[in-house]
Write a protein that holds these residues in place. Structure first.
Motif, PDB file in Angstrom:
ATOM      1  N   ILE A  21       0.840  -1.208   0.000  1.00  0.00           N
ATOM      2  CA  ILE A  21       0.000   0.000   0.000  1.00  0.00           C
ATOM      3  C   ILE A  21       0.876   1.260   0.000  1.00  0.00           C
ATOM      4  O   ILE A  21       0.568   2.243  -0.690  1.00  0.00           O
ATOM      5  CB  ILE A  21      -0.971  -0.018   1.211  1.00  0.00           C
ATOM      6  N   GLY A  22       1.996   1.215   0.732  1.00  0.00           N
ATOM      7  CA  GLY A  22       2.907   2.365   0.784  1.00  0.00           C
ATOM      8  C   GLY A  22       3.435   2.711  -0.602  1.00  0.00           C
ATOM      9  O   GLY A  22       3.418   3.878  -1.009  1.00  0.00           O
ATOM     10  N   ALA A  23       3.887   1.704  -1.344  1.00  0.00           N
ATOM     11  CA  ALA A  23       4.489   1.954  -2.664  1.00  0.00           C
ATOM     12  C   ALA A  23       3.426   2.453  -3.646  1.00  0.00           C
ATOM     13  O   ALA A  23       3.679   3.392  -4.422  1.00  0.00           O
ATOM     14  CB  ALA A  23       5.143   0.673  -3.180  1.00  0.00           C
ATOM     15  N   ALA A  24       2.244   1.843  -3.612  1.00  0.00           N
ATOM     16  CA  ALA A  24       1.167   2.292  -4.524  1.00  0.00           C
ATOM     17  C   ALA A  24       0.775   3.732  -4.185  1.00  0.00           C
ATOM     18  O   ALA A  24       0.538   4.557  -5.085  1.00  0.00           O
ATOM     19  CB  ALA A  24      -0.038   1.356  -4.407  1.00  0.00           C
ATOM     20  N   SER A  25       0.732   4.053  -2.895  1.00  0.00           N
ATOM     21  CA  SER A  25       0.365   5.417  -2.474  1.00  0.00           C
ATOM     22  C   SER A  25       1.441   6.399  -2.895  1.00  0.00           C
ATOM     23  O   SER A  25       1.142   7.514  -3.348  1.00  0.00           O
ATOM     24  CB  SER A  25       0.170   5.478  -0.950  1.00  0.00           C
ATOM     25  N   ALA A  26       2.706   5.997  -2.735  1.00  0.00           N
ATOM     26  CA  ALA A  26       3.813   6.877  -3.128  1.00  0.00           C
ATOM     27  C   ALA A  26       3.679   7.234  -4.610  1.00  0.00           C
ATOM     28  O   ALA A  26       3.799   8.399  -4.987  1.00  0.00           O
ATOM     29  CB  ALA A  26       5.152   6.193  -2.858  1.00  0.00           C
ATOM     30  N   LYS A  27       3.394   6.233  -5.429  1.00  0.00           N
ATOM     31  CA  LYS A  27       3.290   6.494  -6.885  1.00  0.00           C
ATOM     32  C   LYS A  27       2.122   7.429  -7.185  1.00  0.00           C
ATOM     33  O   LYS A  27       2.246   8.378  -7.945  1.00  0.00           O
ATOM     34  CB  LYS A  27       3.123   5.173  -7.644  1.00  0.00           C
ATOM     35  N   ALA A  28       0.965   7.173  -6.547  1.00  0.00           N
ATOM     36  CA  ALA A  28      -0.227   7.990  -6.820  1.00  0.00           C
ATOM     37  C   ALA A  28      -0.006   9.440  -6.353  1.00  0.00           C
ATOM     38  O   ALA A  28      -0.412  10.391  -7.045  1.00  0.00           O
ATOM     39  CB  ALA A  28      -1.441   7.381  -6.124  1.00  0.00           C
ATOM     40  N   ILE A  29       0.625   9.609  -5.209  1.00  0.00           N
ATOM     41  CA  ILE A  29       0.824  10.959  -4.658  1.00  0.00           C
ATOM     42  C   ILE A  29       1.893  11.702  -5.477  1.00  0.00           C
ATOM     43  O   ILE A  29       1.790  12.899  -5.731  1.00  0.00           O
ATOM     44  CB  ILE A  29       1.161  10.873  -3.151  1.00  0.00           C
ATOM     45  N   TYR A  30       2.894  10.957  -5.929  1.00  0.00           N
ATOM     46  CA  TYR A  30       3.932  11.540  -6.812  1.00  0.00           C
ATOM     47  C   TYR A  30       3.273  12.013  -8.111  1.00  0.00           C
ATOM     48  O   TYR A  30       3.520  13.120  -8.579  1.00  0.00           O
ATOM     49  CB  TYR A  30       5.005  10.479  -7.082  1.00  0.00           C
ATOM     50  N   ASP A  31       2.415  11.160  -8.678  1.00  0.00           N
ATOM     51  CA  ASP A  31       1.733  11.527  -9.935  1.00  0.00           C
ATOM     52  C   ASP A  31       0.834  12.752  -9.742  1.00  0.00           C
ATOM     53  O   ASP A  31       0.545  13.472 -10.697  1.00  0.00           O
ATOM     54  CB  ASP A  31       0.889  10.352 -10.462  1.00  0.00           C
ATOM     55  N   ALA A  32       0.379  12.983  -8.508  1.00  0.00           N
ATOM     56  CA  ALA A  32      -0.465  14.149  -8.236  1.00  0.00           C
ATOM     57  C   ALA A  32       0.377  15.415  -8.037  1.00  0.00           C
ATOM     58  O   ALA A  32      -0.169  16.484  -7.748  1.00  0.00           O
ATOM     59  CB  ALA A  32      -1.333  13.884  -7.005  1.00  0.00           C
ATOM     60  N   GLY A  33       1.703  15.289  -8.155  1.00  0.00           N
ATOM     61  CA  GLY A  33       2.556  16.479  -8.158  1.00  0.00           C
ATOM     62  C   GLY A  33       3.265  16.798  -6.849  1.00  0.00           C
ATOM     63  O   GLY A  33       3.900  17.845  -6.732  1.00  0.00           O
ATOM     64  N   ALA A  34       3.184  15.890  -5.857  1.00  0.00           N
ATOM     65  CA  ALA A  34       3.802  16.185  -4.559  1.00  0.00           C
ATOM     66  C   ALA A  34       5.280  15.783  -4.547  1.00  0.00           C
ATOM     67  O   ALA A  34       5.732  14.995  -5.374  1.00  0.00           O
ATOM     68  CB  ALA A  34       3.061  15.425  -3.464  1.00  0.00           C
ATOM     69  N   CYS A  35       6.016  16.332  -3.575  1.00  0.00           N
ATOM     70  CA  CYS A  35       7.366  15.844  -3.269  1.00  0.00           C
ATOM     71  C   CYS A  35       7.213  14.784  -2.189  1.00  0.00           C
ATOM     72  O   CYS A  35       6.299  14.880  -1.356  1.00  0.00           O
ATOM     73  CB  CYS A  35       8.241  16.976  -2.732  1.00  0.00           C
ATOM     74  N   LEU A  36       8.100  13.797  -2.189  1.00  0.00           N
ATOM     75  CA  LEU A  36       7.906  12.653  -1.287  1.00  0.00           C
ATOM     76  C   LEU A  36       9.079  12.448  -0.341  1.00  0.00           C
ATOM     77  O   LEU A  36      10.248  12.543  -0.754  1.00  0.00           O
ATOM     78  CB  LEU A  36       7.742  11.373  -2.110  1.00  0.00           C
ATOM     79  N   VAL A  37       8.753  12.114   0.887  1.00  0.00           N
ATOM     80  CA  VAL A  37       9.748  11.620   1.837  1.00  0.00           C
ATOM     81  C   VAL A  37       9.331  10.175   2.104  1.00  0.00           C
ATOM     82  O   VAL A  37       8.271   9.924   2.682  1.00  0.00           O
ATOM     83  CB  VAL A  37       9.714  12.441   3.148  1.00  0.00           C
ATOM     84  N   LEU A  38      10.152   9.246   1.622  1.00  0.00           N
ATOM     85  CA  LEU A  38       9.752   7.833   1.687  1.00  0.00           C
ATOM     86  C   LEU A  38      10.681   7.096   2.639  1.00  0.00           C
ATOM     87  O   LEU A  38      11.906   7.088   2.452  1.00  0.00           O
ATOM     88  CB  LEU A  38       9.800   7.209   0.289  1.00  0.00           C
ATOM     89  N   THR A  39      10.093   6.492   3.662  1.00  0.00           N
ATOM     90  CA  THR A  39      10.919   5.777   4.637  1.00  0.00           C
ATOM     91  C   THR A  39      10.416   4.350   4.812  1.00  0.00           C
ATOM     92  O   THR A  39       9.219   4.077   4.700  1.00  0.00           O
ATOM     93  CB  THR A  39      10.917   6.497   6.004  1.00  0.00           C
TER      94      THR A  39
END
Ligand code: NAD
Length: 303
Positions: A21-39
């Motif tokens: 779920i974390g990886a799928a969310s990271a991709k969706a939020i990235y595609d929405a234009g956000a910057c990501l802090v992934l841990t």
């Protein structure tokens, strides 16, 4: 009406980001234009996740969410790198590492580790992120589960933690009301990720138990991308509850009544009792074997 909360240029932190779920969310939020802090627990797992993403928009860092000091230092790194943190998604969690177990048969240390990661890990993430989230009128999302409102037998430390996470998220939302910042509780149903394997064929007795108590449509797992899509939609409107798939919404709404019915059914169902006893026996024998092996290795090392 509230204006839509846009994710463009927001800085979003996801814990347990390398999981399903974390990886799928990271991709969706990235595609929405956000910057990501992934841990996540290992640096390699988050490095693999950001491969192919614009390195100016991502920060990948190893983090065990049970470490309060490290958790706060991730927020400091995010601020040093992007100047702010807007959203924290407390997603990391674990369940039994091997066999499902009952409260009688489980290993005490494992029970406490699950509560430590699934509840205290969420609390530590929330506590570390709050000053920045408040300053930026951002959002906190705590990942609970349908286990917050269904019976948690043979998965008790996980279910108890998810109920606690729900309560924490609701309290936080109320405490943030009027500040401009907000908190949401995410409730995924069964999702096809490594965590759900035990329930779906990974352990024949646990699978039979689930099949006995849950009607087929309710237990059908969803892809993690469905959870990610619901999360992005929930962030856009600062939804208090994000329940996905929607078939679990009436169950949450009617939880008081359904709890009486399901717990009464479990009390009376001989088939359920037999399955729980089998899990009990299997899990005791696994722990006994592990104990014997441990004793043998201690004996050998002292010879
Ligand atoms: N899969 C489901 O059926 C389901 C259903 C409801 C809720 N959830 C919740 O969704 C969230 C994500 O679960 P998932 O299904 O993607 O599971 P997953 O196992 O794929 O991912 C969990 C991630 O958390 C990480 N993690 C574990 N311990 C950690 C720690 N101490 N510190 C930091 N990271 C740690 C793992 O390395 C993993 O990458 C969890 O909160 C889970 O409880 C999952």
């Amino acid at each position: 009406m509230r204006t839509k909360y846009a994710l463009t240029d927001k800085v979003v932190w996801i814990t347990g980001a390398a999981g399903g779920i974390g990886a799928a969310s990271a991709k969706a939020i990235y595609d929405a234009g956000a910057c990501l802090v992934l841990t996540d627990l290992t640096q390699t797992s988050v490095d693999a996740l950001v491969a192919g993403m614009d390195c100016k928009r991502v920060l990948a860092q190893s983090l065990d969410v049970t470490d309060a000091y490290q958790t706060k230092s991730v927020v400091n790194c995010a601020v040093a790198r992007f100047g702010r943190l807007d959203i924290a998604i407390a997603n990391a969690a674990i369940s039994w590492s091997g066999e499902p177990a009952t409260l009688i048969s489980c290993d005490e240390a494992e029970f406490e580790r699950i509560v430590e990661v699934d509840f205290l890990g969420v609390w530590r993430t929330v506590k570390a992120a709050l000053p920045e989230v408040l300053r930026n009128r951002g959002q906190i999302v705590v990942t609970s589960s349908i286990y917050a409102f269904i019976n948690g037998m043979v998965n008790a430390p996980y279910a108890a933690s998810k109920a606690a996470v729900e309560s924490l998220g609701r309290s936080l939302r109320s405490e943030l009301a009027g500040t401009g910042a907000s908190a949401s509780v995410l409730y995924p149903g069964w999702t096809s990720t490594p965590m759900a394997k035990v329930a779906f064929g990974g352990h024949p007795v646990a699978t039979e138990l689930l099949n006995t108590i849950m009607p087929a449509p309710a237990r059908r797992p969803i892809p993690p991308e469905d959870v990610a899509r619901a999360l992005v939609e929930g962030l856009a409107c600062r939804a208090p509850r994000i329940i996905v798939p929607p078939r679990w919404r009436p169950v949450s709404l009617l939880r008081g009544v359904l709890m009486l019915v399901t717990d009464e059914y479990i009390d009376r169902s001989a088939a359920m009792h037999r399955l729980v006893r089998r899990i009990d026996i299997l899990s005791r024998s696994v722990h006994a074997r592990a104990g014997n092996e441990m004793e043998k290795s201690v004996e050998q090392s002292t010879k």
